[in-house]
Scaffold this motif. Structure first.
Motif, mmCIF file in Angstrom:
data_model
loop_
_atom_site.group_PDB
_atom_site.id
_atom_site.type_symbol
_atom_site.label_atom_id
_atom_site.label_comp_id
_atom_site.label_asym_id
_atom_site.label_seq_id
_atom_site.Cartn_x
_atom_site.Cartn_y
_atom_site.Cartn_z
ATOM 1 N N CYS A 59 36.778 32.821 39.118
ATOM 2 C CA CYS A 59 36.057 33.850 40.199
ATOM 3 C C CYS A 59 34.578 33.454 40.172
ATOM 4 O O CYS A 59 33.991 33.509 39.142
ATOM 5 C CB CYS A 59 36.355 35.130 39.881
ATOM 6 S SG CYS A 59 35.465 36.402 40.541
ATOM 7 N N HIS A 61 32.472 35.427 40.852
ATOM 8 C CA HIS A 61 31.585 36.797 40.864
ATOM 9 C C HIS A 61 31.752 36.897 39.341
ATOM 10 O O HIS A 61 30.597 37.216 38.717
ATOM 11 C CB HIS A 61 32.295 37.898 41.289
ATOM 12 C CG HIS A 61 32.262 37.623 42.921
ATOM 13 N ND1 HIS A 61 31.087 37.781 43.710
ATOM 14 C CD2 HIS A 61 33.341 37.052 43.805
ATOM 15 C CE1 HIS A 61 31.420 37.628 44.946
ATOM 16 N NE2 HIS A 61 32.742 37.016 44.903
ATOM 17 N N CYS A 62 33.030 36.904 38.733
ATOM 18 C CA CYS A 62 32.986 37.481 37.228
ATOM 19 C C CYS A 62 33.046 36.170 36.420
ATOM 20 O O CYS A 62 33.099 36.268 35.161
ATOM 21 C CB CYS A 62 33.841 38.524 37.066
ATOM 22 S SG CYS A 62 35.772 38.000 37.447
ATOM 23 N N CYS A 74 39.547 38.842 43.761
ATOM 24 C CA CYS A 74 39.895 38.384 42.270
ATOM 25 C C CYS A 74 40.594 39.898 41.515
ATOM 26 O O CYS A 74 40.303 40.838 41.803
ATOM 27 C CB CYS A 74 38.511 38.318 41.813
ATOM 28 S SG CYS A 74 38.391 38.351 39.911
ATOM 29 N N CYS A 77 37.983 41.752 39.019
ATOM 30 C CA CYS A 77 36.695 42.393 39.397
ATOM 31 C C CYS A 77 36.945 43.065 41.024
ATOM 32 O O CYS A 77 36.069 43.790 41.361
ATOM 33 C CB CYS A 77 35.348 41.652 39.331
ATOM 34 S SG CYS A 77 35.265 40.191 40.473
HETATM 35 ZN ZN ZN Z 1 36.240 38.386 39.657
#
Ligand code: ZN
Length: 86
Positions: A59, A61-62, A74, A77
């Motif tokens: 991911c 983002h995380c 995801c 998150c």
């Molecule tokens: Zn994520």
């Protein structure tokens, strides 16, 4: 930047290639050394596909490994995995 889904399929392709290489060893059964070498090569290709999957399919983002979840969100998150935050 490719999406995690595209990378996941790329890794699946590498794994499939490893399987195909390993199967090619059946054509060299009369030569034990050569067939074992081809199986090792195929297994190495298959394993590198798995390793690349863990390294790439994350991911943005995380950073979680997305595993077999190929959706656009995801599971950890909830962000869109096809878009990176700017
Ligand atoms: Zn994520």
């Amino acid at each position: 930047m490719k999406s995690p889904v595209a990378k996941a399929w790329c890794c699946v392709g590498i794994m499939m290639l490893g399987v195909i290489i390993a199967m090619l060893s059946l054509a060299f059964l009369n030569n034990k050394v050569l067939s074992i070498l081809i199986i090792v090569l195929g297994a190495g290709c298959f394993l590198s596909g798995i390793i690349l999957h863990y390294a790439w399919v994350r991911c943005p983002h995380c950073g979680s490994h997305l595993g077999r979840v190929y959706g656009t969100k995801c599971p950890f998150c909830g962000n869109d995995t096809n878009r990176t935050e700017s």
